[in-house]
Design an enzyme around this catalytic site. Structure first.
Site, mmCIF file in Angstrom:
data_model
loop_
_atom_site.group_PDB
_atom_site.id
_atom_site.type_symbol
_atom_site.label_atom_id
_atom_site.label_comp_id
_atom_site.label_asym_id
_atom_site.label_seq_id
_atom_site.Cartn_x
_atom_site.Cartn_y
_atom_site.Cartn_z
ATOM 1 N N LYS A 51 0.814 -1.216 0.000
ATOM 2 C CA LYS A 51 0.000 0.000 0.000
ATOM 3 C C LYS A 51 0.848 1.267 0.000
ATOM 4 C CE LYS A 51 -4.162 -2.068 1.925
ATOM 5 N NZ LYS A 51 -3.756 -3.469 2.232
HETATM 6 C C1 LIG Z 1 -4.444 -4.537 1.649
HETATM 7 C C2 LIG Z 1 -3.704 -5.817 1.606
HETATM 8 C C3 LIG Z 1 -4.071 -6.868 0.735
HETATM 9 C C4 LIG Z 1 -5.285 -6.792 -0.145
HETATM 10 O O1 LIG Z 1 -5.118 -5.873 -1.198
HETATM 11 P P1 LIG Z 1 -6.400 -5.386 -2.035
HETATM 12 O O2 LIG Z 1 -5.875 -4.365 -2.968
HETATM 13 O O3 LIG Z 1 -7.357 -4.829 -1.027
HETATM 14 O O4 LIG Z 1 -6.953 -6.583 -2.723
HETATM 15 C C5 LIG Z 1 -3.280 -7.999 0.698
HETATM 16 N N1 LIG Z 1 -2.214 -8.134 1.502
HETATM 17 C C6 LIG Z 1 -1.823 -7.152 2.354
HETATM 18 C C7 LIG Z 1 -0.644 -7.361 3.211
HETATM 19 C C8 LIG Z 1 -2.556 -5.970 2.444
HETATM 20 O O5 LIG Z 1 -2.178 -5.008 3.298
#
Ligand SMILES: *Cc1c(COP(=O)(O)O)cnc(C)c1O
Length: 440
Positions: free
Chosen positions: A106
């Site tokens: 993210k």
């Molecule tokens: C947010 C997150 C996901 C999921 O990602 P999306 O874009 O919501 O599908 C998977 N793994 C981790 C570690 C995350 O923080």
């Protein structure tokens, strides 16, 4: 690049979509046109740095918004960190997306969003307050990304006692323009309060509130850049193979990461297909096989950042594939992974490859193996996205492999910093008075 809502036809500029987050009709912004980036993608080689890939893509996608110098300045500021590609063997590689400040993928979206917002605010000499709710992972990426940005204050609501101790430290030790609001309630309370704040007349009169959640196009679009970077990394490896397409396997919760990959494909990135790996929250794999979408309350799993029962980006995917599950299925294969398989996969990779992976990545690796078994030999390398560093999920890692993961310095550092949070009761009144007092 112009945008329109998944629920309407009115066109909106990038800047507007960026500061609005959600469209006024409740839909999600989607690019109106699909630029052809094939020549830009071909111009990228193995040695092109990630920030340069981002710059090339930003300039190609946003010719009306940024001149080439601006695109360069934004991407250099946003991406002092880079993905890393770990090639395991001729059929498998792992795209590590956790080398940014909060140790999760993210960081890529949040950092681009923060940098672009800062640049737009400086132009108009305006100030904005970013208000966001977190159940853990999003908040720390947002906090790190916005820290120190000019003309921006950040208030992050989190449910007291319901995030992990490490996550709480990540949220509450940043300081400066980042304020952690500790809500004596649940994550749902935090989300409701944020939603109410955006439509509260007193707050909108006094403050320029904006959001930074994962549906924002400013976070979605940059997530397409690392697919293209990974493709270039594997260019030489793929030369003498019969079929040079890749398969990307994406651990998914709200499906933002996967949607970004689909966008890259629509813009011309060569790819065979995508695997959507989920945990026990399997609404999308179910839709792909049955054609029926049945959103439901999420269940808890060891891969908790993927505990989503009604993925927010599903509306985007549905629109892209004209609401046809078979059409979506021609590009995306779903695979749900059980809790037990997550633990077993973590153990397998640790014991057989000496590699500690986070539970989300483990779900992806399990789904990849499943896909590889079904492939005719030599069909294409499966690239599994590794979404977080295992040290973010110490308890799960310890339970799975019996060893504590090594903690990277940037995470270890926050453990010793003093926690600072502002207590808030789960009501709009309480949030309103804190916001007005701090930011008016
Ligand atoms: C947010 C997150 C996901 C999921 O990602 P999306 O874009 O919501 O599908 C998977 N793994 C981790 C570690 C995350 O923080």
């Amino acid at each position: 690049m112009q945008f329109k809502s998944t629920r309407g036809n009115e066109q909106t500029s990038f800047k507007e979509a960026l500061f609005q987050g959600l469209a006024p009709d409740g839909g999600l912004y989607q690019p109106v046109t699909e630029p052809d980036l094939r020549s830009a993608i071909r111009s990228i080689s193995r040695t092109t740095k990630f920030s340069e890939v981002a710059e090339i893509m930003t300039a190609a996608l946003f010719p009306d918004e940024f001149d080439p110098d601006e695109a360069g300045a934004i991407c250099r500021a946003a991406f002092p960190f880079s993905p890393e590609l770990r090639v395991v063997d001729e059929n498998r590689s792992i795209l590590e997306l956790f080398h940014g400040p909060s140790c999760a993928f993210k960081d890529f979206g949040a950092s681009f969003l923060a940098t672009v917002m800062e640049s737009h605010l400086a132009e108009g000499n305006r100030k904005a307050i970013v208000l966001t709710a977190t159940s853990g992972d999003t908040g720390s990426a947002v906090a790190q990304a916005f820290h120190g940005k000019n003309n921006i204050e950040v208030a992050i609501l989190y449910p007291s006692g319901r995030v992990s101790p490490l996550q709480e430290q990540q949220l509450t030790t940043v300081g400066g323009n980042v304020t952690a609001l500790e809500v004596s309630g649940s994550f749902d309370d935090c989300q409701r309060m944020v939603k109410e704040a955006f439509v509260d007349p007193a707050l909108s009169r006094e403050l320029n509130l904006t959001s930074a959640n994962s549906i924002n196009v400013g976070r979605l679009i940059p997530q397409s850049f690392y697919y293209i970077w990974a493709l270039a990394q594997l260019k030489d490896q793929r030369k003498d193979r019969r079929n040079d397409g890749l398969v990307f396997c994406v651990p998914s919760g709200n499906f933002g990461n996967l949607t970004a990959g689909i966008l890259a494909w629509r813009w011309g990135m060569p790819v065979n297909r995508f695997i959507a790996a989920t945990n026990a929250n399997d609404v999308v794999p179910e839709y792909l096989t049955t054609g029926t979408y049945r959103p439901r309350p999420s269940v808890r799993t060891p891969a908790n950042a993927m505990d989503v029962g009604d993925p927010s980006n599903f509306e985007r995917l549905r629109k892209i594939f004209a609401d046809q599950n078979l059409e979506m299925g021609s590009m995306i294969t779903g695979h749900a992974v059980s809790d037990d398989e997550i633990y077993r996969t973590m153990r397998f990779w640790y014991e057989d490859h000496g590699l500690m992976v986070c539970p989300h990545t483990a779900a992806g690796l399990m789904a990849s193996e499943h896909a590889l078994k079904g492939e005719p030999a030599g069909t294409g390398m499966v690239v599994t996205l590794s979404t977080a560093h295992p040290a973010k999920f110490v308890e799960v890692a310890e339970e799975a492999v019996g060893v504590r993961p090594e903690i990277p310095r940037r995470l270890a550092r926050v453990l010793d910093l003093p926690k600072v949070s502002v207590p808030v009761t789960p009501s709009l009144e309480s949030l309103r008075s804190v916001l007005l007092e701090r930011y008016r």
